[in-house]
Design an enzyme around this catalytic site. Structure first.
Site, PDB file in Angstrom:
ATOM      1  N   GLY A  32     -38.015  39.984 -48.459  1.00 50.88           N
ATOM      2  CA  GLY A  32     -37.722  41.383 -48.747  1.00 50.88           C
ATOM      3  C   GLY A  32     -37.257  42.053 -47.470  1.00 50.88           C
ATOM      4  CG  LEU A  33     -34.380  45.271 -47.705  1.00 47.07           C
ATOM      5  CD1 LEU A  33     -34.068  46.641 -48.295  1.00 47.07           C
ATOM      6  CD2 LEU A  33     -33.225  44.788 -46.833  1.00 47.07           C
ATOM      7  CB  SER A  34     -37.243  45.224 -41.874  1.00 43.70           C
ATOM      8  OG  SER A  34     -38.138  45.694 -40.905  1.00 43.70           O
ATOM      9  N   GLY A  35     -39.908  46.370 -43.663  1.00 41.97           N
ATOM     10  CA  GLY A  35     -40.591  47.572 -44.144  1.00 41.97           C
ATOM     11  C   GLY A  35     -40.910  47.558 -45.619  1.00 41.97           C
ATOM     12  CB  SER A  36     -40.068  45.209 -48.357  1.00 49.24           C
ATOM     13  OG  SER A  36     -40.527  43.986 -47.798  1.00 49.24           O
ATOM     14  N   GLY A  37     -43.104  45.754 -47.129  1.00 48.61           N
ATOM     15  CA  GLY A  37     -44.533  45.535 -47.387  1.00 48.61           C
ATOM     16  C   GLY A  37     -44.909  44.069 -47.440  1.00 48.61           C
ATOM     17  CE  LYS A  38     -40.452  40.520 -45.054  1.00 47.72           C
ATOM     18  NZ  LYS A  38     -40.019  41.896 -44.760  1.00 47.72           N
ATOM     19  CB  SER A  39     -46.373  41.709 -42.754  1.00 49.65           C
ATOM     20  OG  SER A  39     -45.262  40.982 -42.273  1.00 49.65           O
ATOM     21  CB  SER A 106     -35.725  34.548 -45.734  1.00 46.53           C
ATOM     22  OG  SER A 106     -36.714  35.110 -46.571  1.00 46.53           O
TER      23      SER A 106
END
Length: 197
Positions: A32-39, A106
């Site tokens: 997902g985009l940077s800031g999407s909440g992945k981490s 990615s």
């Protein structure tokens, strides 16, 4: 590969490690985009799995770039090499019997296909953390979008580099309509329903 390299087969295999651990090993790949909440979601999923007695390890973009991938930039070639190395590391963890969690932008479908080829498609669960560019920019936790808009960061995904959404992810989380705890439960439910844990 050099013709002088000979792969040695060890007697203890992944199946033995999975048996001892009492669960399958797999790779949860968050994109997902940077800031999407992945981490954020990945961290909570790992915590939930860990307290269920699952052997886990999390790989994260900034952490990897500060170590094994230190020195790689953000050109197309460097990004591809970054993901190739991550995939090779993830493959080792999966072989070691670990429920591996990876959170990486990615951005291209071809990037994620490369990861699947390296690790093995049956061992990857793709989690699309779907958050609009507008929402990611609003959050801008690291201040990266502001820098990208100002031209201070080049090849930034979503601004001057593309993001290709997965077409058929195993898990699709729309964060603007889903709380973190709910997202975690969706993922845990999937893992239980598919007998991964």
């Amino acid at each position: 590969m050099s013709e002088n390299i000979v792969i040695h087969d060890y007697d203890i295999a992944r199946s033995h490690r999975n048996k001892v651990n009492g669960h399958e090993s797999f790779l949860l790949w968050f994109t997902g985009l940077s800031g999407s909440g992945k981490s954020t979601i990945a961290n909570k999923v790992e915590e939930e799995l860990f307290y269920k007695g699952i052997t886990t390890y999390a790989l994260d973009g900034d952490n990897i770039r500060s170590g094994i991938n230190k020195g790689l930039g953000f050109t197309k070639e460097d990004r591809l090499e970054n993901l190739r190395r991550i995939a090779e590391v993830a493959k080792l963890f999966v072989d070691a019997g670990v429920a591996t969690i990876a959170a990486f932008v990615s951005p291209l479908i071809s990037d994620r296909e490369q990861v699947k080829q390296i690790v093995g498609e049956k061992d990857i669960i793709e989690v699309f953390v779907d958050t609009s560019l507008e929402e990611c920019e609003r959050r801008d936790v690291k201040g990266l979008y502001k820098k990208a808009r100002a031209g201070e960061i080049k090849n930034f995904t979503g601004i001057d580099a593309p993001y290709e959404a997965p077409k058929t992810p195993e898990i699709h989380i729309k964060t603007e309509n889903t709380e973190v705890d709910e997202a975690v439960q969706i993922i845990i439910n999937y893992l239980e329903e598919t007998h991964r844990i």
